[in-house]
Write a protein that holds these residues in place. Sequence first.
Motif, PDB file in Angstrom:
ATOM      1  N   GLU A  63      -6.692  29.354 -41.799  1.00 14.28           N
ATOM      2  CA  GLU A  63      -8.044  28.907 -41.449  1.00 14.28           C
ATOM      3  C   GLU A  63      -8.112  27.396 -41.223  1.00 14.28           C
ATOM      4  OE1 GLU A  63     -11.216  31.150 -41.295  1.00 14.28           O
ATOM      5  OE2 GLU A  63      -9.339  32.064 -40.617  1.00 14.28           O
ATOM      6  N   GLY A  64      -7.344  26.640 -41.983  1.00 16.23           N
ATOM      7  CA  GLY A  64      -7.372  25.188 -41.829  1.00 16.23           C
ATOM      8  C   GLY A  64      -6.912  24.712 -40.467  1.00 16.23           C
ATOM      9  N   GLY A  65      -6.122  25.505 -39.769  1.00 15.88           N
ATOM     10  CA  GLY A  65      -5.644  25.111 -38.451  1.00 15.88           C
ATOM     11  C   GLY A  65      -6.618  25.388 -37.338  1.00 15.88           C
ATOM     12  N   VAL A  66      -7.564  26.321 -37.561  1.00 12.39           N
ATOM     13  CA  VAL A  66      -8.397  26.804 -36.461  1.00 12.39           C
ATOM     14  C   VAL A  66      -9.902  26.777 -36.726  1.00 12.39           C
ATOM     15  CG1 VAL A  66      -6.618  28.266 -35.441  1.00 12.39           C
ATOM     16  CG2 VAL A  66      -8.025  29.183 -37.289  1.00 12.39           C
ATOM     17  N   ARG A  67     -10.308  26.731 -37.986  1.00 10.95           N
ATOM     18  CA  ARG A  67     -11.748  26.673 -38.295  1.00 10.95           C
ATOM     19  C   ARG A  67     -12.149  25.209 -38.378  1.00 10.95           C
ATOM     20  NH1 ARG A  67     -15.039  29.935 -43.083  1.00 10.95           N
ATOM     21  NH2 ARG A  67     -17.039  28.850 -42.796  1.00 10.95           N
ATOM     22  N   VAL A  68     -12.987  24.778 -37.456  1.00  4.20           N
ATOM     23  CA  VAL A  68     -13.249  23.353 -37.262  1.00  4.20           C
ATOM     24  C   VAL A  68     -14.754  23.088 -37.137  1.00  4.20           C
ATOM     25  CG1 VAL A  68     -11.003  22.918 -36.186  1.00  4.20           C
ATOM     26  CG2 VAL A  68     -12.956  23.594 -34.752  1.00  4.20           C
ATOM     27  N   PRO A  69     -15.168  21.829 -37.263  1.00  5.81           N
ATOM     28  CA  PRO A  69     -16.594  21.512 -37.154  1.00  5.81           C
ATOM     29  C   PRO A  69     -17.101  21.604 -35.725  1.00  5.81           C
ATOM     30  CG  PRO A  69     -15.311  19.507 -37.455  1.00  5.81           C
ATOM     31  CD  PRO A  69     -14.359  20.648 -37.615  1.00  5.81           C
ATOM     32  N   ALA A  70     -18.351  22.045 -35.595  1.00  4.91           N
ATOM     33  CA  ALA A  70     -18.994  22.138 -34.283  1.00  4.91           C
ATOM     34  C   ALA A  70     -20.502  22.196 -34.472  1.00  4.91           C
ATOM     35  CB  ALA A  70     -18.505  23.371 -33.521  1.00  4.91           C
ATOM     36  N   LEU A  71     -21.212  21.814 -33.430  1.00  2.00           N
ATOM     37  CA  LEU A  71     -22.669  21.887 -33.441  1.00  2.00           C
ATOM     38  C   LEU A  71     -23.182  21.935 -32.010  1.00  2.00           C
ATOM     39  CD1 LEU A  71     -24.101  18.889 -32.552  1.00  2.00           C
ATOM     40  CD2 LEU A  71     -23.007  18.235 -34.695  1.00  2.00           C
ATOM     41  N   VAL A  72     -24.429  22.370 -31.872  1.00  2.00           N
ATOM     42  CA  VAL A  72     -25.131  22.290 -30.593  1.00  2.00           C
ATOM     43  C   VAL A  72     -26.508  21.721 -30.889  1.00  2.00           C
ATOM     44  CG1 VAL A  72     -25.868  24.692 -30.778  1.00  2.00           C
ATOM     45  CG2 VAL A  72     -25.945  23.547 -28.565  1.00  2.00           C
ATOM     46  N   SER A  73     -26.937  20.784 -30.050  1.00  2.00           N
ATOM     47  CA  SER A  73     -28.210  20.111 -30.288  1.00  2.00           C
ATOM     48  C   SER A  73     -28.906  19.861 -28.957  1.00  2.00           C
ATOM     49  CB  SER A  73     -27.977  18.784 -31.026  1.00  2.00           C
ATOM     50  OG  SER A  73     -29.184  18.216 -31.460  1.00  2.00           O
ATOM     51  N   SER A  74     -30.179  20.211 -28.884  1.00  2.00           N
ATOM     52  CA  SER A  74     -30.929  20.004 -27.641  1.00  2.00           C
ATOM     53  C   SER A  74     -32.399  20.306 -27.865  1.00  2.00           C
ATOM     54  CB  SER A  74     -30.394  20.919 -26.535  1.00  2.00           C
ATOM     55  OG  SER A  74     -31.207  20.841 -25.377  1.00  2.00           O
ATOM     56  N   PRO A  75     -33.291  19.511 -27.282  1.00  2.00           N
ATOM     57  CA  PRO A  75     -34.707  19.874 -27.308  1.00  2.00           C
ATOM     58  C   PRO A  75     -34.970  21.222 -26.644  1.00  2.00           C
ATOM     59  CG  PRO A  75     -34.439  17.580 -26.679  1.00  2.00           C
ATOM     60  CD  PRO A  75     -33.068  18.187 -26.670  1.00  2.00           C
ATOM     61  N   LEU A  76     -34.058  21.657 -25.756  1.00  2.00           N
ATOM     62  CA  LEU A  76     -34.232  22.924 -25.063  1.00  2.00           C
ATOM     63  C   LEU A  76     -34.065  24.125 -25.986  1.00  2.00           C
ATOM     64  CD1 LEU A  76     -32.292  22.097 -21.774  1.00  2.00           C
ATOM     65  CD2 LEU A  76     -34.761  22.077 -22.129  1.00  2.00           C
ATOM     66  N   LEU A  77     -33.542  23.916 -27.181  1.00  2.00           N
ATOM     67  CA  LEU A  77     -33.464  25.005 -28.155  1.00  2.00           C
ATOM     68  C   LEU A  77     -34.850  25.406 -28.670  1.00  2.00           C
ATOM     69  CD1 LEU A  77     -30.363  23.906 -30.261  1.00  2.00           C
ATOM     70  CD2 LEU A  77     -30.589  26.073 -29.037  1.00  2.00           C
ATOM     71  N   ASN A  78     -35.806  24.478 -28.572  1.00  2.00           N
ATOM     72  CA  ASN A  78     -37.186  24.741 -29.012  1.00  2.00           C
ATOM     73  C   ASN A  78     -37.250  25.187 -30.473  1.00  2.00           C
ATOM     74  OD1 ASN A  78     -38.398  24.170 -26.453  1.00  2.00           O
ATOM     75  ND2 ASN A  78     -37.751  26.190 -25.736  1.00  2.00           N
ATOM     76  N   LEU A  79     -36.511  24.487 -31.323  1.00  3.35           N
ATOM     77  CA  LEU A  79     -36.507  24.810 -32.744  1.00  3.35           C
ATOM     78  C   LEU A  79     -37.544  23.984 -33.494  1.00  3.35           C
ATOM     79  CD1 LEU A  79     -32.636  24.828 -33.399  1.00  3.35           C
ATOM     80  CD2 LEU A  79     -34.115  26.831 -33.097  1.00  3.35           C
ATOM     81  N   ASP A  80     -38.211  24.603 -34.443  1.00  3.94           N
ATOM     82  CA  ASP A  80     -39.118  23.848 -35.309  1.00  3.94           C
ATOM     83  C   ASP A  80     -38.324  22.906 -36.208  1.00  3.94           C
ATOM     84  OD1 ASP A  80     -41.350  25.114 -34.264  1.00  3.94           O
ATOM     85  OD2 ASP A  80     -41.247  26.754 -35.717  1.00  3.94           O
ATOM     86  N   GLU A  81     -37.167  23.364 -36.650  1.00  2.29           N
ATOM     87  CA  GLU A  81     -36.261  22.553 -37.438  1.00  2.29           C
ATOM     88  C   GLU A  81     -34.844  23.094 -37.268  1.00  2.29           C
ATOM     89  OE1 GLU A  81     -37.262  22.753 -41.535  1.00  2.29           O
ATOM     90  OE2 GLU A  81     -37.184  24.934 -41.651  1.00  2.29           O
ATOM     91  N   GLY A  82     -33.878  22.226 -37.480  1.00  5.48           N
ATOM     92  CA  GLY A  82     -32.499  22.645 -37.335  1.00  5.48           C
ATOM     93  C   GLY A  82     -32.039  23.520 -38.487  1.00  5.48           C
ATOM     94  N   TYR A  83     -30.875  24.113 -38.324  1.00  8.36           N
ATOM     95  CA  TYR A  83     -30.350  24.989 -39.361  1.00  8.36           C
ATOM     96  C   TYR A  83     -28.844  25.143 -39.207  1.00  8.36           C
ATOM     97  CZ  TYR A  83     -30.128  28.757 -35.836  1.00  8.36           C
ATOM     98  OH  TYR A  83     -29.831  29.515 -34.737  1.00  8.36           O
ATOM     99  N   THR A  84     -28.230  25.772 -40.187  1.00 11.19           N
ATOM    100  CA  THR A  84     -26.802  26.071 -40.170  1.00 11.19           C
ATOM    101  C   THR A  84     -26.613  27.575 -40.055  1.00 11.19           C
ATOM    102  OG1 THR A  84     -26.228  24.144 -41.522  1.00 11.19           O
ATOM    103  CG2 THR A  84     -24.647  25.960 -41.481  1.00 11.19           C
ATOM    104  N   THR A  85     -25.773  27.997 -39.123  1.00 11.48           N
ATOM    105  CA  THR A  85     -25.467  29.417 -38.993  1.00 11.48           C
ATOM    106  C   THR A  85     -24.036  29.678 -39.436  1.00 11.48           C
ATOM    107  OG1 THR A  85     -25.301  31.311 -37.498  1.00 11.48           O
ATOM    108  CG2 THR A  85     -24.767  29.165 -36.568  1.00 11.48           C
ATOM    109  N   ARG A  86     -23.846  30.796 -40.079  1.00 13.31           N
ATOM    110  CA  ARG A  86     -22.504  31.222 -40.487  1.00 13.31           C
ATOM    111  C   ARG A  86     -22.000  32.382 -39.641  1.00 13.31           C
ATOM    112  NH1 ARG A  86     -24.906  28.698 -44.512  1.00 13.31           N
ATOM    113  NH2 ARG A  86     -23.651  27.230 -45.714  1.00 13.31           N
ATOM    114  N   SER A  87     -22.689  32.638 -38.533  1.00 12.32           N
ATOM    115  CA  SER A  87     -22.200  33.632 -37.592  1.00 12.32           C
ATOM    116  C   SER A  87     -20.923  33.128 -36.934  1.00 12.32           C
ATOM    117  CB  SER A  87     -23.253  33.907 -36.515  1.00 12.32           C
ATOM    118  OG  SER A  87     -24.383  34.548 -37.052  1.00 12.32           O
TER     119      SER A  87
END
Length: 487
Positions: A301-325
């Motif tokens: 897992e240490g070789g392939v599970r890495v940090p990532a995010l997506v951020s945009s006003p186009l997501l139309n989120l009331d607040e950000g969150y973390t997904t474990r999907s």
Amino acid sequence: MLCSFVVLYLLIVLPEPGLGKQPNILFILADDFGYNDVSWNNEDVFTPNLEKLGREGVILDTYYASTRCSPSRGALLTGLYPHRLGIQRGNIGTFRPTGLVTDFKTFPEILQAAGYTTHLVGRWHLGYCHPSYLPTRRGFTTFFGQFSQQTDHYSRIYLENEEIGEGYDLRRGENISYEGAGKYSTHLWRDEAQSLIEGWNSSNSTPWFLQVSFTAAGAPYQVPESYVKRYKKRRFRNLSEEDTIRYGMISAVDSAVGDIVKTLKQRNMFENTVLVFSSDNGVGGDVGNLPFRGSRGTLWEGGVRVPALVSSPLLNLDEGYTTRSMVHITDWFPTLLKLAGVSSDVQTDGFNIWEALQQREEFSRNSLVYSLDQDDKSGHLQHGIREKNIKFVWGNPDKFEVNKRFKKDVYHLFDLEKDPTETENLASQYPELVEKMKEKVKTLVKDVKPAFQPNRYSLGYPKYHDGVISTGWCETDWWKILWRSLN
């Protein structure tokens, strides 16, 4: 919803009502950022700009790239697992006579056809020995960066030994560039990205795709002193000198991302921009990949599970969150093309995750391929897949080595929900499950393309090219021979 490992054929439709004009896409690809190298996973790391973007958008906690740099970049640009491209075994290293197969359309090529301008800043690392492999021939309108692997972060010089000679590696388009002489690489790529953005008109209807591929935090470990001062304080005294510098490099990238986002906002472009941040693989050492086992180049897992995010006003989120999907780097291909409004039949291993992100839903993906590879000289194999919480590796999870004697019946089975750090191999306890996973692998390997990782050619040595990393010294179409038996 269950998903199949079988490749999908995606019909991408026009944007849904309300999305508005085609969005701009900013893709930040960092080099060798491990799971533990960002502040939301490790409070000792200083990455406030990335964390702010993640907290306002979606942090992807169970995100996978490939084991090495070139396979991840190929998967990103084609939407296909590296084993379909013949690059699953490792990097397209300096002086290797190979490159990303030109028979597959790339993400920027498809965007260009949809009216986008496309731009790459920083690292390419998908082959350069033949002109057809170059980024400007693979869909990028402009390119400012390096063809090959890592160079000195200040001089752009690659030096392995005196016999091979020093190789200078910086191009604007396909021409050698000496711009930014002596400037730190992260600042060079930041300044180029800002310059491009400042040259675009926010009211112009022409959308753009900008990929900024930072060469940090890859070796050699170099960074301006201002970024390491905080890491030299008493609380970090257990850090090695190498990790101290590497964390400084990470903070430099974070600062650069903040500057680029600031420029987008000043130009009134951020509201219509989708920003993605991803690492290409884990770290070569262990600290940056904690709490996971293993390092870059391995199937742990240490070789392939890495940090990532997506951020945009186009997501139309009331607040950000973390997904474990579960998310894989190939998922950006269908996701971003859908947002771009492209209508095309595209073969992809990825899933469109945009609507799920907006609705805070579980994603369609519940399985993935870590890697599928078998040495055509010795039969030594290394297959890794995940289905829901079960991870199965057939062969050696460590770095793949060719010409090794085939080890029969070597299996690793982990329940990642209960044992995310892979401490207990369950293979001997669940032989029926092992057989079930083996049958899945046997189905999958029917689509594996033989890996092509040839030895280096001295024809590419910079001493034969006036001290420059140059193209034009190899033939192309290697896949037409290597894959002939599959037709």
